[in-house]
Design an enzyme around this catalytic site. Sequence first.
Site, mmCIF file in Angstrom:
data_model
loop_
_atom_site.group_PDB
_atom_site.id
_atom_site.type_symbol
_atom_site.label_atom_id
_atom_site.label_comp_id
_atom_site.label_asym_id
_atom_site.label_seq_id
_atom_site.Cartn_x
_atom_site.Cartn_y
_atom_site.Cartn_z
ATOM 1 N N GLY A 154 0.815 -1.224 0.000
ATOM 2 C CA GLY A 154 0.000 0.000 0.000
ATOM 3 C C GLY A 154 0.842 1.266 0.000
ATOM 4 C CE1 TYR A 198 -3.268 12.188 2.547
ATOM 5 C CE2 TYR A 198 -5.012 11.058 3.751
ATOM 6 C CZ TYR A 198 -4.230 12.174 3.550
ATOM 7 O OH TYR A 198 -4.402 13.271 4.339
ATOM 8 C CB ALA A 216 -2.158 -2.800 0.609
ATOM 9 C CE LYS A 230 -8.367 -1.086 7.936
ATOM 10 N NZ LYS A 230 -7.192 -1.401 7.067
ATOM 11 C CB VAL A 256 -5.801 9.781 7.658
ATOM 12 C CG1 VAL A 256 -4.438 10.395 7.408
ATOM 13 C CG2 VAL A 256 -5.678 8.560 8.571
HETATM 14 P P1 NAP Z 1 -5.484 4.565 -0.455
HETATM 15 O O1 NAP Z 1 -4.760 5.803 -0.785
HETATM 16 O O2 NAP Z 1 -6.621 4.170 -1.324
HETATM 17 O O3 NAP Z 1 -4.448 3.374 -0.338
HETATM 18 C C1 NAP Z 1 -4.832 2.026 -0.448
HETATM 19 C C2 NAP Z 1 -3.616 1.223 -0.852
HETATM 20 O O4 NAP Z 1 -3.988 -0.168 -0.894
HETATM 21 C C3 NAP Z 1 -3.104 1.598 -2.232
HETATM 22 O O5 NAP Z 1 -1.698 1.616 -2.226
HETATM 23 C C4 NAP Z 1 -3.627 0.461 -3.100
HETATM 24 O O6 NAP Z 1 -2.756 0.174 -4.176
HETATM 25 C C5 NAP Z 1 -3.561 -0.705 -2.115
HETATM 26 N N1 NAP Z 1 -4.426 -1.784 -2.563
HETATM 27 C C6 NAP Z 1 -5.770 -1.803 -2.642
HETATM 28 N N2 NAP Z 1 -6.189 -2.978 -3.146
HETATM 29 C C7 NAP Z 1 -5.071 -3.715 -3.401
HETATM 30 C C8 NAP Z 1 -4.833 -5.005 -3.923
HETATM 31 N N3 NAP Z 1 -5.825 -5.813 -4.329
HETATM 32 N N4 NAP Z 1 -3.539 -5.450 -4.020
HETATM 33 C C9 NAP Z 1 -2.508 -4.659 -3.645
HETATM 34 N N5 NAP Z 1 -2.670 -3.410 -3.139
HETATM 35 C C10 NAP Z 1 -3.949 -2.961 -3.026
HETATM 36 O O7 NAP Z 1 -6.099 4.635 1.035
HETATM 37 P P2 NAP Z 1 -5.451 5.143 2.399
HETATM 38 O O8 NAP Z 1 -6.387 6.132 2.964
HETATM 39 O O9 NAP Z 1 -4.036 5.492 2.213
HETATM 40 O O10 NAP Z 1 -5.568 3.822 3.265
HETATM 41 C C11 NAP Z 1 -4.415 3.036 3.551
HETATM 42 C C12 NAP Z 1 -4.675 2.209 4.797
HETATM 43 O O11 NAP Z 1 -4.955 3.075 5.897
HETATM 44 C C13 NAP Z 1 -5.855 1.255 4.682
HETATM 45 O O12 NAP Z 1 -5.523 0.074 5.365
HETATM 46 C C14 NAP Z 1 -6.966 1.994 5.412
HETATM 47 O O13 NAP Z 1 -7.946 1.132 5.912
HETATM 48 C C15 NAP Z 1 -6.150 2.647 6.518
HETATM 49 N N6 NAP Z 1 -6.815 3.795 7.144
HETATM 50 C C16 NAP Z 1 -7.054 4.915 6.412
HETATM 51 C C17 NAP Z 1 -7.681 5.990 7.028
HETATM 52 C C18 NAP Z 1 -7.976 7.269 6.293
HETATM 53 O O14 NAP Z 1 -8.702 8.114 6.830
HETATM 54 N N7 NAP Z 1 -7.420 7.471 5.100
HETATM 55 C C19 NAP Z 1 -8.071 5.903 8.380
HETATM 56 C C20 NAP Z 1 -7.800 4.743 9.090
HETATM 57 C C21 NAP Z 1 -7.158 3.685 8.470
HETATM 58 P P3 NAP Z 1 -3.002 0.702 -5.663
HETATM 59 O O15 NAP Z 1 -2.042 1.847 -5.808
HETATM 60 O O16 NAP Z 1 -2.627 -0.464 -6.508
HETATM 61 O O17 NAP Z 1 -4.437 1.117 -5.791
#
Ligand code: NAP
Length: 338
Positions: free
Chosen positions: A8, A12, A82, A164, A191
């Site tokens: 991942g 973001y 990820a 999650k 976030v």
């Molecule tokens: P994001 O920007 O959409 O990042 C998601 C990542 O997961 C991307 O790098 C994506 O890769 C990867 N991914 C998704 N499906 C995949 C697959 N089948 N195989 C390999 N990689 C895959 O979202 P984010 O906000 O940064 O979230 C990242 C983590 O933080 C997640 O676990 C999320 O639950 C957690 N989180 C986020 C927040 C928030 O507010 N943003 C809050 C709490 C927890 P690609 O580049 O290939 O799409």
Amino acid sequence: MKKVLVTGGTGYVGSWVTRFLLEAGYDVQLAGRNPNNSKKHAALKEIAQRSNGNLTVWEADLLQEGSYDQPMKGCEVVFHIASPFSIKVKDPKRDLLDPALNGTNNVLQSVNKTDSVKRVVLTSSVAAIYGDNADMRDQGLEQFDEQYYNSTSSLMHQPYSFSKVCAEQSAWKINKEQKRWSMVVINPGLVWGPVIHKHSQSESITLMNDILRGKFAFGVPSLNFGCVDVRDVARAHLLAAENNTLQGRHILVNETLSMFQLTKIAARLFGARFKFPRSETPKWIMIAIGPVFGVTRKFIRRNVGYPIAFSNEKSKKEMGIEYTPIVSTIEDMINSLM
Ligand code: NAP
């Protein structure tokens, strides 16, 4: 130079973790679906060039067993970040649960096969702690802390939160079945903060873009979230890898804000440039029109108008996190998106 794997890392949150790892001199193996997508990798490659760390990009997919075996070879730490963060999906099992749960199981199966791995840092969420804001009242709590698990979400209701909690609980089960590698879990609230690149499907970025495009100009729902800066979340990931005394789950929330409070801060900073909301939409209107916008009545009933609160004591005392003021978080995010 310590070798680490990041899943991942194009996302973001993951791109900030990768940036800090590179700046700290780590040898980073970035495993993701599209190794040739230059838009998602350009900024990180540039950071790698001007830092002490190394960056190697690998192809790997959460849904393919054994996909992480090769990139993980020789790594001491695995950052499993990820997981799709989307609220509106067509098929919750295919689009959320499978990549979150099967993906975590696949990554940890590779960890079990890789003797060099001693530590896993897992990105979970406060969504694994509670499902709806009404849960706090129903459980008779004044705030959530790390002992609680979400027990109210399902594939039909709050499927992202369900994905999650299922993924985190499965990770703990796999971790407890062996003794070689330890695991630390990070549970961030919603976030916010600057983006390293804008090519992400993260709901954090979608929501802020919707606010800036005036989607809520006629009113925002009365929804409260625990909020945190993306840079604080990324720092917590590095601390979780480096400090062997850290154990268990860690809520990362700076403060709780309503959507209206958040947009009021943004309006004070950037008022003239965007159409920020002037009021909160009454709950009865939300219940009437919510389904037209793809929001279920159950979600509105159990979330709109309810307070939410979290203890961030563990992150402050044990990790030593000093939270970035939320005003800087919002200012830096909007500046970077502009
Ligand atoms: P994001 O920007 O959409 O990042 C998601 C990542 O997961 C991307 O790098 C994506 O890769 C990867 N991914 C998704 N499906 C995949 C697959 N089948 N195989 C390999 N990689 C895959 O979202 P984010 O906000 O940064 O979230 C990242 C983590 O933080 C997640 O676990 C999320 O639950 C957690 N989180 C986020 C927040 C928030 O507010 N943003 C809050 C709490 C927890 P690609 O580049 O290939 O799409």
